[in-house]
Design an enzyme around this catalytic site. Structure first.
Site, PDB file in Angstrom:
ATOM      1  N   LYS A  73       1.076   4.116  -2.963  1.00  0.00           N
ATOM      2  CA  LYS A  73       0.648   5.511  -2.800  1.00  0.00           C
ATOM      3  C   LYS A  73       1.819   6.480  -3.027  1.00  0.00           C
ATOM      4  O   LYS A  73       1.612   7.595  -3.526  1.00  0.00           O
ATOM      5  CB  LYS A  73       0.015   5.707  -1.425  1.00  0.00           C
ATOM      6  CG  LYS A  73      -1.317   4.952  -1.232  1.00  0.00           C
ATOM      7  CD  LYS A  73      -2.395   5.390  -2.219  1.00  0.00           C
ATOM      8  CE  LYS A  73      -3.748   4.793  -1.862  1.00  0.00           C
ATOM      9  NZ  LYS A  73      -4.820   5.184  -2.805  1.00  0.00           N
ATOM     10  N   TYR A 121       0.833  -1.208   0.000  1.00  0.00           N
ATOM     11  CA  TYR A 121       0.000   0.000   0.000  1.00  0.00           C
ATOM     12  C   TYR A 121       0.867   1.257   0.000  1.00  0.00           C
ATOM     13  O   TYR A 121       0.662   2.173  -0.798  1.00  0.00           O
ATOM     14  CB  TYR A 121      -0.918  -0.040   1.217  1.00  0.00           C
ATOM     15  CG  TYR A 121      -1.936   1.057   1.270  1.00  0.00           C
ATOM     16  CD1 TYR A 121      -3.102   0.982   0.499  1.00  0.00           C
ATOM     17  CD2 TYR A 121      -1.767   2.178   2.086  1.00  0.00           C
ATOM     18  CE1 TYR A 121      -4.056   1.991   0.545  1.00  0.00           C
ATOM     19  CE2 TYR A 121      -2.712   3.178   2.141  1.00  0.00           C
ATOM     20  CZ  TYR A 121      -3.860   3.086   1.372  1.00  0.00           C
ATOM     21  OH  TYR A 121      -4.799   4.084   1.419  1.00  0.00           O
TER      22      TYR A 121
END
Ligand code: NAP
Length: 231
Positions: A159, A155
């Site tokens: 990002k 994750y």
């Protein structure tokens, strides 16, 4: 079809922050394309929204649905004013970079980075036909290199890469007047965020802020609640 107000497209708009963002834009008078990978989910979400909310099928990892929707929006509306790249997966709290399953990391990048990238590319010709085009990449402080530590490897990396993409696109699209910003919604109580976070309406408000910036507004920024965050 003529729209009342600007035309906005929100990915992953069937639940969570995407749904709240679509709802707020519709309440502001935008015509909103409420996109979801399951058409029934899109229809259910759109049915509960004020104003003009139109359900559309879009799986950001499926090039066919991306191309088909861009074509259909071109035929139906001829332009797009606001693109909100919200869809994302896999807040991998239990994982570590040292031994992360790289297939899992690749799948995460497929949605969180390449999904947003391919949707943006597909809709750029329609955004260029808007008088006030805006792109909002829904990011996370987990992607901030300034404070980055271990954990949530898939994750966090996805990002950080989305933030980098935001800078690249903003710079390349500045001459076209397309404002491109990354927005962190904060910790929000959704399926992804889990219990304890703030309400979806508050998380969505900062995304709506970036989606409705005036022409003099920032581009290439990373914001939460309308205030700059460290990259
Ligand atoms: P969520 O409740 O898990 O919702 C994710 C949405 O993305 C769902 O609508 C899901 O659709 C959709 N989606 C996933 N893969 C997709 C694909 N391939 N194509 C199209 N749609 C897809 O997450 P959320 O908390 O609302 O998060 C929304 C955004 O905010 C994400 O970008 C997330 O990274 C960011 N964010 C959230 C938090 C937080 O605390 N919640 C914090 C920082 C950033 P399905 O229903 O079909 O699965």
């Amino acid at each position: 079809m003529r729209t009342t107000g600007p035309l906005a497209l929100v990915t992953g708009a069937n639940r969570g922050i995407g749904r709240a963002t679509a709802e707020q834009l519709a309440a502001l008078g935008h015509t909103v394309l409420v996109c979801a990978r399951d058409p029934d989910d899109a229809a259910r979400a759109a049915a509960g929204m004020p104003g003009t909310a139109l359900p559309r099928r879009l799986d950001v990892t499926d090039p066919d649905t991306v191309r088909d929707l861009a074509r259909a929006v071109g035929t139906e509306f001829g332009h797009l004013d606001v693109l909100v790249n919200n869809a994302a997966v896999n807040y991998d709290t239990g994982a570590r970079a040292t031994d992360a399953d790289l297939d899992d990391v690749r799948r995460t990048l497929e949605t969180n980075l390449f999904g947003a990238w391919s949707v943006t590319q597909a809709f750029l010709p329609l955004l260029r036909r808007s008088p006030h085009p805006r792109v909002v990449n829904v990011s996370s402080e987990s992607g901030s290199l300034a404070g980055m530590g271990g954990g949530t490897p898939a994750y966090g990396v996805s990002k950080a890469a989305l933030n980098a993409l935001t800078r690249k696109l903003a710079d390349e699209l500045r001459p076209d007047g397309i404002l491109v910003n990354a927005v962190c919604p904060g910790w929000v109580a959704t399926d992804m965020g889990g219990p304890g976070g703030r309400p979806v309406t508050e998380g969505a408000a900062g995304i709506v802020w970036a989606a409705t910036l005036p022409d003099s507004g920032p581009t290439g920024g990373f914001h939460r609640d309308g205030r700059p965050l460290a990259w």
